[in-house]
Design a protein around this motif. Structure first.
Motif, mmCIF file in Angstrom:
data_model
loop_
_atom_site.group_PDB
_atom_site.id
_atom_site.type_symbol
_atom_site.label_atom_id
_atom_site.label_comp_id
_atom_site.label_asym_id
_atom_site.label_seq_id
_atom_site.Cartn_x
_atom_site.Cartn_y
_atom_site.Cartn_z
ATOM 1 N N UNK A 219 -160.756 29.050 -12.289
ATOM 2 C CA UNK A 219 -159.433 29.788 -11.656
ATOM 3 C C UNK A 219 -158.192 28.597 -11.771
ATOM 4 N N UNK A 220 -157.035 29.164 -12.345
ATOM 5 C CA UNK A 220 -155.397 28.593 -11.580
ATOM 6 C C UNK A 220 -155.090 28.968 -10.207
ATOM 7 N N UNK A 221 -154.187 28.317 -9.331
ATOM 8 C CA UNK A 221 -154.139 28.550 -8.317
ATOM 9 C C UNK A 221 -152.989 28.156 -8.211
ATOM 10 N N UNK A 222 -151.602 28.352 -7.319
ATOM 11 C CA UNK A 222 -150.661 27.950 -7.115
ATOM 12 C C UNK A 222 -150.572 28.005 -4.955
ATOM 13 N N UNK A 223 -150.056 26.071 -4.843
ATOM 14 C CA UNK A 223 -150.171 26.124 -3.547
ATOM 15 C C UNK A 223 -149.690 26.378 -2.343
ATOM 16 N N UNK A 224 -149.230 27.699 -1.496
ATOM 17 C CA UNK A 224 -148.923 27.909 -0.482
ATOM 18 C C UNK A 224 -148.338 27.318 0.767
ATOM 19 N N UNK A 225 -149.551 26.552 1.603
ATOM 20 C CA UNK A 225 -148.982 25.711 2.752
ATOM 21 C C UNK A 225 -150.428 24.114 2.276
ATOM 22 N N UNK A 226 -149.387 23.397 2.069
ATOM 23 C CA UNK A 226 -149.466 21.851 1.904
ATOM 24 C C UNK A 226 -151.560 21.428 2.654
ATOM 25 N N UNK A 227 -152.213 20.503 2.610
ATOM 26 C CA UNK A 227 -153.031 20.496 2.894
ATOM 27 C C UNK A 227 -153.267 20.403 4.315
ATOM 28 N N UNK A 228 -154.499 21.160 4.954
ATOM 29 C CA UNK A 228 -154.415 19.848 6.542
ATOM 30 C C UNK A 228 -154.938 19.351 7.135
ATOM 31 N N UNK A 229 -155.031 19.034 8.470
ATOM 32 C CA UNK A 229 -155.927 17.357 8.439
ATOM 33 C C UNK A 229 -157.401 17.071 7.614
ATOM 34 N N UNK A 230 -158.382 18.826 7.456
ATOM 35 C CA UNK A 230 -159.627 18.325 7.372
ATOM 36 C C UNK A 230 -159.628 18.947 6.264
ATOM 37 N N UNK A 231 -158.693 18.261 5.288
ATOM 38 C CA UNK A 231 -158.168 18.538 3.791
ATOM 39 C C UNK A 231 -158.980 19.990 3.039
ATOM 40 N N UNK A 232 -157.844 20.257 3.824
ATOM 41 C CA UNK A 232 -158.245 22.274 3.297
ATOM 42 C C UNK A 232 -156.668 22.635 2.534
ATOM 43 N N UNK B 278 -159.235 34.360 -25.709
ATOM 44 C CA UNK B 278 -158.892 34.451 -24.801
ATOM 45 C C UNK B 278 -157.768 33.571 -23.886
ATOM 46 N N UNK B 279 -157.287 32.879 -24.118
ATOM 47 C CA UNK B 279 -155.845 32.947 -23.922
ATOM 48 C C UNK B 279 -154.916 33.958 -23.246
ATOM 49 N N UNK B 280 -155.195 35.395 -24.139
ATOM 50 C CA UNK B 280 -154.103 36.055 -24.227
ATOM 51 C C UNK B 280 -155.097 37.296 -23.033
ATOM 52 N N UNK B 281 -156.654 37.031 -22.573
ATOM 53 C CA UNK B 281 -156.830 37.700 -21.659
ATOM 54 C C UNK B 281 -156.795 37.011 -19.856
ATOM 55 N N UNK B 282 -156.721 35.374 -20.199
ATOM 56 C CA UNK B 282 -155.508 35.472 -18.781
ATOM 57 C C UNK B 282 -154.543 35.826 -18.639
ATOM 58 N N UNK B 283 -153.980 36.213 -19.704
ATOM 59 C CA UNK B 283 -152.300 36.007 -19.314
ATOM 60 C C UNK B 283 -152.273 37.851 -19.563
ATOM 61 N N UNK B 284 -152.930 38.498 -19.543
ATOM 62 C CA UNK B 284 -152.267 40.373 -19.656
ATOM 63 C C UNK B 284 -152.464 40.811 -17.931
ATOM 64 N N UNK B 285 -154.132 39.407 -17.836
ATOM 65 C CA UNK B 285 -153.971 39.662 -16.078
ATOM 66 C C UNK B 285 -153.034 39.155 -15.410
ATOM 67 N N UNK B 286 -152.304 38.089 -16.000
ATOM 68 C CA UNK B 286 -151.530 37.361 -14.936
ATOM 69 C C UNK B 286 -150.140 38.825 -14.510
#
Length: 792
Positions: A653-666, A729-737
């Motif tokens: 899945x695609x997602x958007x970054x909310x916080x920059x990476x921590x020291x442990x790489x998360x 397939x593209x449309x199905x993802x788009x409708x969810x969003x």
């Protein structure tokens, strides 16, 4: 901007305002529309255009948004301020208007869309909720004062009901009594003068005790109130009067409350009228398939594929520029009808844009701000003023010369006409020169050939003509900049059958120089026509290439995503195999140790076997780590930015970054409604998607011209060029969003083509859980190339 009423009429601007007023619901909004005039301040024009864009964006998301329910209440407020009393129906009008204002304000301020100009209008109003609630409590929806308006009113009405019932019971006893059968004309109970009576035959008047209230037309029947109910009738009448006085007291009290809040109510009504006016501008823009032009700091005009908004049918678009390379255009040639239309189109669209109205032209159209628009178009002959056509034109031109400056737009039709051609041409050149030297922007039409040389030899003055098809003997209405017009008189006369001898004699009267000029114009027109044809061909090819490039890019991105998904799946399967292998190896060690213990074998052999299996296990673990590292793509923490789109390889899945990476790489990522902490090894960078808009579709804020999408609201998806399976397939993802973002309507762009993609998409939509309904696009939405979907 001061614009003369005669100019408004000549440009048909008043007809545009009539159409605008027709989209208004409130009379006050119609007044604002009819009084609309162009602004001469760029900030005012920019704000007015932005208002129209906001309204269009709002209607795209919520087509039913309007001030419906509000009423014309200004006369009611004036009556209250003079001490008058409102009727129940009029109080409901006040209530409905306040309710509409409150709901509109709440919708605009709490909605997801950014509508700063509309919000500013409603921000300062405060519709008195107390009056709205009090009117709702006291006045029923049927338009009468409700019983619960006051305790006294309720008691009076209960008393009225009881007394009416007692009277009816008494009268029922009389009409059913057999002793009265021959006395009564009919065994019925009726009313006369608000009193209950029975019909008695005239001859039995003395035998029936009571009060006569009426008689029939023939005099044979008397309507008598029996003495047995007279007292009850009197008592009923007294209670009815008390009830009426209580009703009047309540209406007076409510009217006094309205009077006390008259200013706040008037402000709410005015705000509703302003919103209604802006929505009317948006509806007008939609109906004319228009959009907002770019605004220039200079006095310039660039209209691309512009159309006169009042012309119907197949309209040849106008392309014209003024104020960059040249400030004056002289359109020459015969009276073919296209020159005057060009003048009116330029003047009308300039006035519309400066009034905050969208114009029917393409996206890269640009207009400057003019402080004055002067027009001399049409026959100015006046019988009342004893003016000839020439005198009428000259009177207008004198006014123009007196008032024009460097910020003026001047449109002159057939300048110098109506007098001797030589003197008229000289006068026309002198007038144009005077205005041109002042820095005015001028478009002038003429059929005088002398002005062709004038335009050619004068700096920043350009020739132009309206193309004429000599084969069909009709104008094409296409404006040719840089090419002077020609007469075509000899050719047209020949095509129409004029004798060759007459034609040759006519040509002999024309000087050789004039014939050479005519031949030169012919060559220039042919060259210009070839250039325009080649230009259109190149533009069409470029559009085709851009479309194909966009489709290939989309397919490439899709293939990359499919590849990454397959890779992630394969890696997951490989990892599972490695885990199972490790587990089996450990079991093998345990079994081997147990077996050797039982058989008391050499411990050295056991240790040797264990070391070999351990090496296998370590090799498995190392390989698993390599796979995980390769799957993550090796992203450095420095590459991550807030709001960036990442692809989560495990979740696919695609997602958007909310916080920059921590020291442990998360890194904290939002996927739909979920927020997840994900290792950098489990994500990869992806290119942001861009949804292309259909050529004729209109998006947030600017219609087809200078438009931008609504922030945080994605209303379109372009599936053109895809196969049906890929598109669904593209449309199905788009409708969810789209559902997660709260979109109400979305537009699916599939193109017209063979119709196979459209049919496949609509078949897919029929069973989709997010879809409420869908339809094909209407005119201005993309027609058969777009499907409009209403989401649940």
């Amino acid at each position: 901007m001061v614009i003369n009423e005669r100019v408004i009429h000549k440009l048909d601007f008043d007809k545009i305002l009539e159409r605008l007023a027709g989209h208004c619901l409130l009379p006050r909004a119609r007044e604002i529309a009819e009084a609309l005039r162009p602004y001469n301040n760029q900030d005012q024009v920019q704000n007015a255009l932005a208002e129209t864009g906001e309204g269009k964006a709002l209607l795209r998301v919520n087509p039913l948004f309007s001030v419906r329910g509000a009423k014309e209440i200004r006369p009611l407020l004036e009556r209250c301020l003079r001490g008058g009393t409102l009727s129940p129906e009029e109080l409901l009008h006040i209530r409905d208007t306040l309710k509409a204002a409150r709901q509109i304000k709440q919708s605009l301020l709490e909605g997801k869309m950014e509508t700063p100009h509309l919000q500013e209008i409603v921000l300062g109003i405060d519709p008195p909720k107390g009056i709205e609630d009090e009117i709702s409590r006291c006045i029923s929806e049927e338009g009468s004062v409700a019983d619960q308006a006051s305790p006294q009113l309720g008691e009076f009405r209960r008393s009225i009901t009881r007394l009416q019932q007692r009277i009816r019971d008494t009268l029922e006893g009389i009409v059913r009594n057999s002793a009265y059968q021959k006395i009564l004309q009919d065994p019925i109970i009726t009313q006369r003068s608000d009193r209950y009576v029975v019909p008695v035959k005239q001859e039995y008047r003395q035998a029936f005790s009571g009060i006569v209230h009426d008689q029939s037309a023939s005099g044979a029947t008397l309507y008598i109130e029996p003495m047995a109910v007279v007292n009850l009738g009197n008592e009923l009448r007294e209670v009815i009067l008390k009830e009426q006085r209580e009703v009047q007291r309540i209406l007076l009290q409510l009217s006094a409350q309205v009077e006390g809040e008259a200013e706040r109510i008037a402000d709410a009504h005015e705000a509703l009228a302003q919103v209604d006016f802006i929505l009317a501008k948006s509806h007008l823009s939609e109906s004319m398939n228009s959009g907002a032009p770019e605004l220039s700091d200079q006095q310039e005009i660039k209209l691309v594929q512009a159309r006169h908004p009042l012309l119907s049918g197949s309209v040849v678009p106008l392309n014209i520029e003024l104020g960059k390379r040249f400030d004056t255009i002289v359109i020459t040639g015969p009276n073919t009808g296209g020159k005057t239309v060009a003048l009116r189109t330029v003047g009308l669209l300039s006035a519309m844009a400066q009034s905050g109205l969208h114009i029917p032209a393409e996206a890269n159209s640009r207009l400057g701000i003019f402080t004055q628009i002067f027009v001399d178009i049409g026959d100015e002959q006046s019988v009342e003023q004893s003016l000839s056509t020439f005198s009428g034109h000259m009177k207008n031109i004198v006014d123009i010369v007196l008032g024009a400056d460097s910020h003026s737009l001047i449109l002159l039709d057939e300048i110098g006409a109506g007098t001797d051609p030589t003197e008229g041409a000289a006068l026309a050149m002198s007038i144009i020169t005077e205005l041109h030297e002042r820095g005015c922007r001028i478009i002038a039409t003429t059929h005088y050939g002398a002005l062709k040389s004038f335009a050619y030899n004068t700096p920043r003055v350009e020739n132009a003509s309206v193309e004429f098809d000599v084969e069909t003997l009709r104008p094409t209405y296409r404006l040719l900049i840089g090419i002077p017009g020609k007469s075509n008189a000899f050719y047209i006369a020949s095509r129409l059958g004029l004798n060759d001898t007459v034609l040759e004699r006519a040509k002999s009267f024309v000087t050789e120089r004039e014939m050479q000029v005519a031949d030169l114009i012919d060559n220039l027109e042919d060259t210009q026509r070839d250039i325009e044809r080649e230009k259109r061909r190149i533009q069409e090819e470029r559009k085709t290439i851009e479309t194909e490039s966009s489709q290939l890019k989309a397919k490439s991105l899709k293939l990359e995503e499919d590849y990454q998904e397959l890779l992630a799946l394969a890696q997951d399967e490989a990892t599972e195999v490695l885990r199972q292998t490790r587990h089996e190896a450990e079991l093998l060690i345990e079994d081997l140790k147990q077996a050797l213990k039982e058989e008391n074998k050499d411990q050295h052999a056991i240790e040797h076997a264990r070391q070999r299996i351990k090496k296998l296990s370590n090799k498995v673990g190392t390989k698993e780590k390599e796979i995980r590292t390769s799957a993550g793509g090796g992203i450095n923490p420095e590459e991550i930015k807030l709001g960036q789109t990442l692809y989560l390889t495990k979740l696919r899945q695609k997602g958007h970054v909310l916080k920059l990476p921590t020291d442990n790489g998360e890194v904290l990522v939002q996927v739909g409604v979920m927020k997840l902490n994900v290792q950098l090894s489990e994500v990869r960078l992806v290119q942001e998607e861009k949804v292309s808009t259909p050529r004729r579709a209109e998006t947030f804020g600017q219609g087809r011209i200078g438009m931008s999408k609504a922030q945080n609201v994605r209303t379109e998806i372009d599936l053109r060029g895809m196969m049906v399976k890929e598109a669904t397939e593209e449309l199905d993802k788009y409708l969810d969003d789209a559902v997660l973002t709260g979109a109400g309507l979305v537009y699916i762009i599939h193109g017209k083509g063979t119709g196979a993609l459209r049919a496949g998409i609509q078949e897919f939509l029929k069973g989709h859980p997010h879809v409420q309904s869908f339809r094909l696009g209407q005119h201005g939405e993309g027609d058969l190339g777009v499907t409009v979907v209403e989401l649940k």
